[in-house]
Design a protein around this motif. Sequence first.
Motif, mmCIF file in Angstrom:
data_model
loop_
_atom_site.group_PDB
_atom_site.id
_atom_site.type_symbol
_atom_site.label_atom_id
_atom_site.label_comp_id
_atom_site.label_asym_id
_atom_site.label_seq_id
_atom_site.Cartn_x
_atom_site.Cartn_y
_atom_site.Cartn_z
ATOM 1 N N LYS A 167 2.876 -2.784 1.980
ATOM 2 C CA LYS A 167 1.531 -2.209 1.660
ATOM 3 C C LYS A 167 1.468 -1.478 0.429
ATOM 4 C CE LYS A 167 -0.611 -2.637 6.488
ATOM 5 N NZ LYS A 167 -1.727 -3.208 6.090
ATOM 6 N N ALA A 168 2.469 -0.460 0.374
ATOM 7 C CA ALA A 168 2.407 0.342 -0.862
ATOM 8 C C ALA A 168 2.852 -0.090 -2.049
ATOM 9 C CB ALA A 168 3.673 1.510 -0.612
ATOM 10 N N LEU A 169 3.698 -1.318 -2.055
ATOM 11 C CA LEU A 169 3.728 -2.113 -3.239
ATOM 12 C C LEU A 169 2.351 -2.699 -3.675
ATOM 13 C CD1 LEU A 169 7.308 -3.610 -2.381
ATOM 14 C CD2 LEU A 169 6.808 -2.059 -4.409
ATOM 15 N N ASN A 170 1.856 -3.111 -2.658
ATOM 16 C CA ASN A 170 0.442 -3.767 -3.175
ATOM 17 C C ASN A 170 -0.556 -2.952 -3.361
ATOM 18 O OD1 ASN A 170 1.436 -6.397 -2.823
ATOM 19 N ND2 ASN A 170 1.084 -6.479 -0.469
ATOM 20 N N GLY A 171 -0.350 -1.627 -3.322
ATOM 21 C CA GLY A 171 -1.544 -0.913 -3.844
ATOM 22 C C GLY A 171 -2.174 0.317 -2.667
ATOM 23 N N ALA A 172 -1.773 -0.038 -1.493
ATOM 24 C CA ALA A 172 -2.341 0.858 -0.419
ATOM 25 C C ALA A 172 -1.839 2.218 -0.778
ATOM 26 C CB ALA A 172 -1.750 0.382 0.920
ATOM 27 N N ASP A 173 -2.957 3.253 -0.611
ATOM 28 C CA ASP A 173 -2.697 4.663 -1.012
ATOM 29 C C ASP A 173 -3.418 5.457 -0.095
ATOM 30 O OD1 ASP A 173 -1.865 7.064 -1.510
ATOM 31 O OD2 ASP A 173 -2.666 6.965 -3.802
ATOM 32 N N PRO A 174 -3.122 6.058 1.113
ATOM 33 C CA PRO A 174 -3.878 6.464 2.029
ATOM 34 C C PRO A 174 -3.823 8.109 1.530
ATOM 35 C CG PRO A 174 -1.953 6.178 2.982
ATOM 36 C CD PRO A 174 -1.802 5.337 1.756
ATOM 37 N N THR A 175 -3.085 8.530 0.494
ATOM 38 C CA THR A 175 -2.975 9.879 0.329
ATOM 39 C C THR A 175 -3.643 10.329 -1.045
ATOM 40 O OG1 THR A 175 -1.359 9.875 -1.579
ATOM 41 C CG2 THR A 175 -0.415 9.774 0.727
ATOM 42 N N ASN A 176 -4.594 9.403 -1.645
ATOM 43 C CA ASN A 176 -5.552 9.553 -2.653
ATOM 44 C C ASN A 176 -4.773 10.115 -3.904
ATOM 45 O OD1 ASN A 176 -7.783 8.552 -1.242
ATOM 46 N ND2 ASN A 176 -7.684 10.662 -0.213
ATOM 47 N N GLY A 177 -3.576 9.689 -4.177
ATOM 48 C CA GLY A 177 -2.805 10.050 -5.262
ATOM 49 C C GLY A 177 -1.829 11.036 -5.252
ATOM 50 N N ALA A 178 -1.299 11.469 -4.007
ATOM 51 C CA ALA A 178 -0.458 12.401 -3.912
ATOM 52 C C ALA A 178 1.036 12.128 -4.630
ATOM 53 C CB ALA A 178 -0.044 12.665 -2.346
ATOM 54 N N LEU A 179 1.728 13.331 -5.022
ATOM 55 C CA LEU A 179 2.833 12.926 -5.729
ATOM 56 C C LEU A 179 4.011 13.750 -4.944
ATOM 57 C CD1 LEU A 179 1.688 13.904 -9.446
ATOM 58 C CD2 LEU A 179 2.143 11.577 -8.639
ATOM 59 N N TYR A 180 3.652 14.537 -4.079
ATOM 60 C CA TYR A 180 4.626 15.140 -3.249
ATOM 61 C C TYR A 180 4.201 15.114 -1.671
ATOM 62 C CZ TYR A 180 5.560 17.217 -7.783
ATOM 63 O OH TYR A 180 5.745 17.467 -9.188
ATOM 64 N N TYR A 181 5.258 15.510 -0.930
ATOM 65 C CA TYR A 181 4.798 15.748 0.512
ATOM 66 C C TYR A 181 5.908 16.670 1.114
ATOM 67 C CZ TYR A 181 8.479 11.792 1.426
ATOM 68 O OH TYR A 181 9.579 11.263 1.543
ATOM 69 N N TYR A 182 5.559 17.110 2.297
ATOM 70 C CA TYR A 182 6.641 18.047 2.905
ATOM 71 C C TYR A 182 6.191 18.287 4.381
ATOM 72 C CZ TYR A 182 3.558 22.139 2.542
ATOM 73 O OH TYR A 182 2.426 22.743 2.497
ATOM 74 N N ASN A 183 7.179 18.419 5.181
ATOM 75 C CA ASN A 183 6.765 19.035 6.677
ATOM 76 C C ASN A 183 6.977 20.437 6.818
ATOM 77 O OD1 ASN A 183 7.075 19.553 9.447
ATOM 78 N ND2 ASN A 183 8.298 17.708 9.903
ATOM 79 N N PRO A 184 5.594 20.816 7.053
ATOM 80 C CA PRO A 184 5.602 22.359 7.021
ATOM 81 C C PRO A 184 6.074 23.249 8.081
ATOM 82 C CG PRO A 184 3.240 21.280 7.866
ATOM 83 C CD PRO A 184 4.456 20.062 7.148
ATOM 84 N N LYS A 185 6.475 22.479 9.102
ATOM 85 C CA LYS A 185 7.417 23.019 10.291
ATOM 86 C C LYS A 185 8.571 23.274 10.073
ATOM 87 C CE LYS A 185 4.603 20.584 13.830
ATOM 88 N NZ LYS A 185 4.492 19.783 15.110
ATOM 89 N N ILE A 186 9.281 22.557 8.954
ATOM 90 C CA ILE A 186 10.563 22.648 8.631
ATOM 91 C C ILE A 186 10.963 23.044 7.267
ATOM 92 C CG2 ILE A 186 11.484 21.353 10.627
ATOM 93 C CD1 ILE A 186 11.995 19.093 8.729
ATOM 94 N N ALA A 187 9.823 22.910 6.514
ATOM 95 C CA ALA A 187 10.146 23.277 4.824
ATOM 96 C C ALA A 187 10.388 24.771 4.581
ATOM 97 C CB ALA A 187 9.029 22.571 4.145
#
Length: 208
Positions: A167-187
């Motif tokens: 899906k990602a290779l085919n262009g699906a992007d539920p993040t609306n253009g995010a370049l980063y992510y992290y888990n706030p509970k452990i980051a």
Amino acid sequence: MLLGACAMTLGLTVAAPSAGAQKLEQGVRSEHVLQLQEQLSDLGYFDAGLTGYYGRITKGAVRKFQQAQGLSADGVAGPATLNRLNKKAKAEGETLRQLAKLIHGEARGESLEGQVAVGAVVMNRVHSNAFPSSISKVIFQKGQFTAVDDGQFNTKPTQTSYRAARKALNGADPTNGALYYYNPKIATSVWSKSRPTLLTIGQHDFTR
């Protein structure tokens, strides 16, 4: 999650079940069947143990591939199916597998949407001038992905991870253009937490 990590290189090979095999069907056990299963697994159609035996599960995986490719869906891997499988595996297998492995290592246990979101971050980086221009280089860029650093990248992806990668290779992007992510509970990165959050999906906050 994103983390400082040392880049690793990974040599991936693509098997060719049609080399020496004209027809594979239920009941056959051979090296060619094992190679067939490997390719179907790489493309996300086979999610079981690689046994070399053409049983019910392998037949079902072949049928799914045939349906997706517009071939006669009889579950028999004849010349047309094997040739198409070889072409698809060579064109997509390595890239798809690398992305699926990263998604599995970083986001297994997340929903399909959450896994697609992780894949989308990789794709967004590929299209950003701030990052390398290929999926492989983004994945193995030094200091980026925990899964690459701690070896989770080398665990076998699930069917869901392959679906998310596709899906990602085919262009699906539920993040609306995010370049980063992290888990706030452990980051622990102050920099990560300083980025404006676009949205949260499951355990991950996605940012630019």
